[in-house]
Design a protein around this motif. Structure first.
Motif, PDB file in Angstrom:
ATOM      1  N   UNK A 126       0.818  -1.018  -0.183  1.00 14.16           N
ATOM      2  CA  UNK A 126      -0.073  -0.186   0.012  1.00 14.16           C
ATOM      3  C   UNK A 126       0.883   1.105  -0.040  1.00 14.16           C
ATOM      4  N   UNK A 127       0.201   2.133  -0.703  1.00 14.10           N
ATOM      5  CA  UNK A 127       1.218   3.554  -0.793  1.00 14.10           C
ATOM      6  C   UNK A 127       1.008   4.203   0.468  1.00 14.10           C
ATOM      7  N   UNK A 128      -0.515   4.378   1.259  1.00 12.63           N
ATOM      8  CA  UNK A 128      -0.480   4.985   2.383  1.00 12.63           C
ATOM      9  C   UNK A 128      -0.063   4.323   3.418  1.00 12.63           C
ATOM     10  N   UNK A 129      -0.199   4.756   4.739  1.00 17.54           N
ATOM     11  CA  UNK A 129       0.375   4.228   5.921  1.00 17.54           C
ATOM     12  C   UNK A 129      -0.790   3.709   6.746  1.00 17.54           C
ATOM     13  N   UNK A 130      -2.067   4.193   6.628  1.00 11.93           N
ATOM     14  CA  UNK A 130      -3.149   3.699   7.242  1.00 11.93           C
ATOM     15  C   UNK A 130      -4.292   3.413   6.446  1.00 11.93           C
ATOM     16  N   UNK A 131      -5.129   2.586   6.861  1.00 10.56           N
ATOM     17  CA  UNK A 131      -6.391   2.029   6.105  1.00 10.56           C
ATOM     18  C   UNK A 131      -7.506   2.221   6.971  1.00 10.56           C
ATOM     19  N   UNK A 132      -8.376   3.078   6.528  1.00  7.69           N
ATOM     20  CA  UNK A 132      -9.733   3.494   7.345  1.00  7.69           C
ATOM     21  C   UNK A 132     -10.953   2.425   6.897  1.00  7.69           C
ATOM     22  N   UNK A 133     -11.455   2.411   8.124  1.00  7.13           N
ATOM     23  CA  UNK A 133     -12.789   1.383   7.838  1.00  7.13           C
ATOM     24  C   UNK A 133     -12.569  -0.003   7.531  1.00  7.13           C
ATOM     25  N   UNK A 134     -13.619  -1.020   7.595  1.00  3.23           N
ATOM     26  CA  UNK A 134     -13.273  -2.475   7.682  1.00  3.23           C
ATOM     27  C   UNK A 134     -12.936  -2.840   6.160  1.00  3.23           C
ATOM     28  N   UNK A 135     -11.824  -3.749   6.104  1.00  5.22           N
ATOM     29  CA  UNK A 135     -11.742  -4.422   4.894  1.00  5.22           C
ATOM     30  C   UNK A 135     -12.109  -5.890   4.721  1.00  5.22           C
ATOM     31  N   UNK A 136     -12.138  -6.489   3.783  1.00  3.65           N
ATOM     32  CA  UNK A 136     -12.730  -7.966   3.613  1.00  3.65           C
ATOM     33  C   UNK A 136     -11.555  -8.893   3.890  1.00  3.65           C
ATOM     34  N   UNK A 137     -12.283 -10.140   4.661  1.00  2.00           N
ATOM     35  CA  UNK A 137     -11.316 -11.110   4.812  1.00  2.00           C
ATOM     36  C   UNK A 137     -10.631 -11.986   3.722  1.00  2.00           C
ATOM     37  N   UNK A 138     -11.136 -11.536   2.434  1.00  2.00           N
ATOM     38  CA  UNK A 138     -10.897 -12.469   1.229  1.00  2.00           C
ATOM     39  C   UNK A 138      -9.355 -11.827   0.532  1.00  2.00           C
ATOM     40  N   UNK A 139      -8.970 -10.864   1.436  1.00  3.03           N
ATOM     41  CA  UNK A 139      -7.704 -10.460   0.869  1.00  3.03           C
ATOM     42  C   UNK A 139      -6.519 -11.287   1.305  1.00  3.03           C
ATOM     43  N   UNK A 143      -3.187 -12.758  -1.031  1.00  2.00           N
ATOM     44  CA  UNK A 143      -1.728 -12.357  -0.420  1.00  2.00           C
ATOM     45  C   UNK A 143      -1.504 -11.006  -0.001  1.00  2.00           C
ATOM     46  N   UNK A 144      -2.675 -10.258   0.160  1.00  2.00           N
ATOM     47  CA  UNK A 144      -2.331  -9.041   0.489  1.00  2.00           C
ATOM     48  C   UNK A 144      -2.344  -8.613   2.110  1.00  2.00           C
ATOM     49  N   UNK A 145      -1.338  -9.428   2.680  1.00  2.00           N
ATOM     50  CA  UNK A 145      -1.175  -9.287   4.071  1.00  2.00           C
ATOM     51  C   UNK A 145      -0.932  -7.864   4.670  1.00  2.00           C
ATOM     52  N   UNK A 150      -2.381  -3.491   8.211  1.00  2.00           N
ATOM     53  CA  UNK A 150      -2.607  -1.951   8.236  1.00  2.00           C
ATOM     54  C   UNK A 150      -4.189  -1.519   8.645  1.00  2.00           C
ATOM     55  N   UNK A 151      -5.057  -2.666   8.492  1.00  2.00           N
ATOM     56  CA  UNK A 151      -6.627  -2.196   8.578  1.00  2.00           C
ATOM     57  C   UNK A 151      -6.948  -2.136   9.883  1.00  2.00           C
ATOM     58  N   UNK A 152      -7.925  -1.164  10.101  1.00  2.00           N
ATOM     59  CA  UNK A 152      -8.485  -1.032  11.547  1.00  2.00           C
ATOM     60  C   UNK A 152      -9.320  -2.436  11.864  1.00  2.00           C
ATOM     61  N   UNK A 153     -10.037  -2.885  11.037  1.00  2.00           N
ATOM     62  CA  UNK A 153     -10.872  -3.965  11.239  1.00  2.00           C
ATOM     63  C   UNK A 153     -11.057  -4.928  10.076  1.00  2.00           C
ATOM     64  N   UNK A 154     -10.978  -6.129  10.112  1.00  2.00           N
ATOM     65  CA  UNK A 154     -11.157  -7.386   9.360  1.00  2.00           C
ATOM     66  C   UNK A 154     -12.499  -7.963   9.179  1.00  2.00           C
TER      67      UNK A 154
END
Length: 155
Positions: A126-139, A143-145, A150-154
């Motif tokens: 990721x280009x940014x250093x923080x990820x806001x909001x939930x992200x999906x578990x399918x990542x 292989x987008x570990x 960086x995500x707040x909530x999975x």
């Protein structure tokens, strides 16, 4: 709008053409409207890279639809003041949220309130250093570990 032409017979035997709108009745027509992310879809940016909205210009898989965890190429449409990316720049993104419900293997269904993506570089970081909001578990399967860490909530 498409029109269907039908003939009406009057008492005199003349044929008169009447135009009525075509109502989609087949499930294939409705399926076309119910898609994930496709060409020209606008997505919110869920990281702090400085971009606010991106527009999908290419889906990086064999189909023309990007599902959760798929990589897309997008154009930056709106940016914040000082940002790492500029307006009009072409960037790689990974889809982290989608409004379309996605059925999981355990029978549950996940659906988010908006379409969102995270801007990544060519190496998948990721280009940014923080990820806001939930992200999906399918990542995790894609292989987008680094995005997941960086995500707040999975979800």
């Amino acid at each position: 709008m498409a029109y269907r032409v039908s003939s009406l017979w009057h008492a005199l035997g003349h044929a008169q053409l009447a135009f009525s709108p075509v109502v989609p009745s087949s499930p294939a027509c409705f399926q076309q409207c119910r898609t994930f992310v496709q060409l020209k879809t606008k997505l919110n940016v869920a990281d702090n890279s400085g971009a606010k909205i991106v527009e999908c210009i290419k889906v990086m898989n064999k189909t023309r639809l990007a599902r959760l965890g798929d990589t897309i190429i997008a154009s930056v449409k709106e940016v914040l003041g000082r940002s790492k990316v500029k307006k009009g720049e072409v960037v790689y993104c990974v889809v982290v949220r989608a409004r379309m419900p996605r059925r999981r293997s355990d029978g549950s269904e996940v659906r988010f309130d908006d379409n969102a993506a995270v801007i990544i570089n060519k190496q998948g970081e990721p280009v940014g250093s923080r990820i806001m909001g939930p992200v999906c578990h399918e990542l995790r399967r894609k292989k987008m570990v680094k995005v997941l860490s960086l995500a707040e909530y999975v979800a």
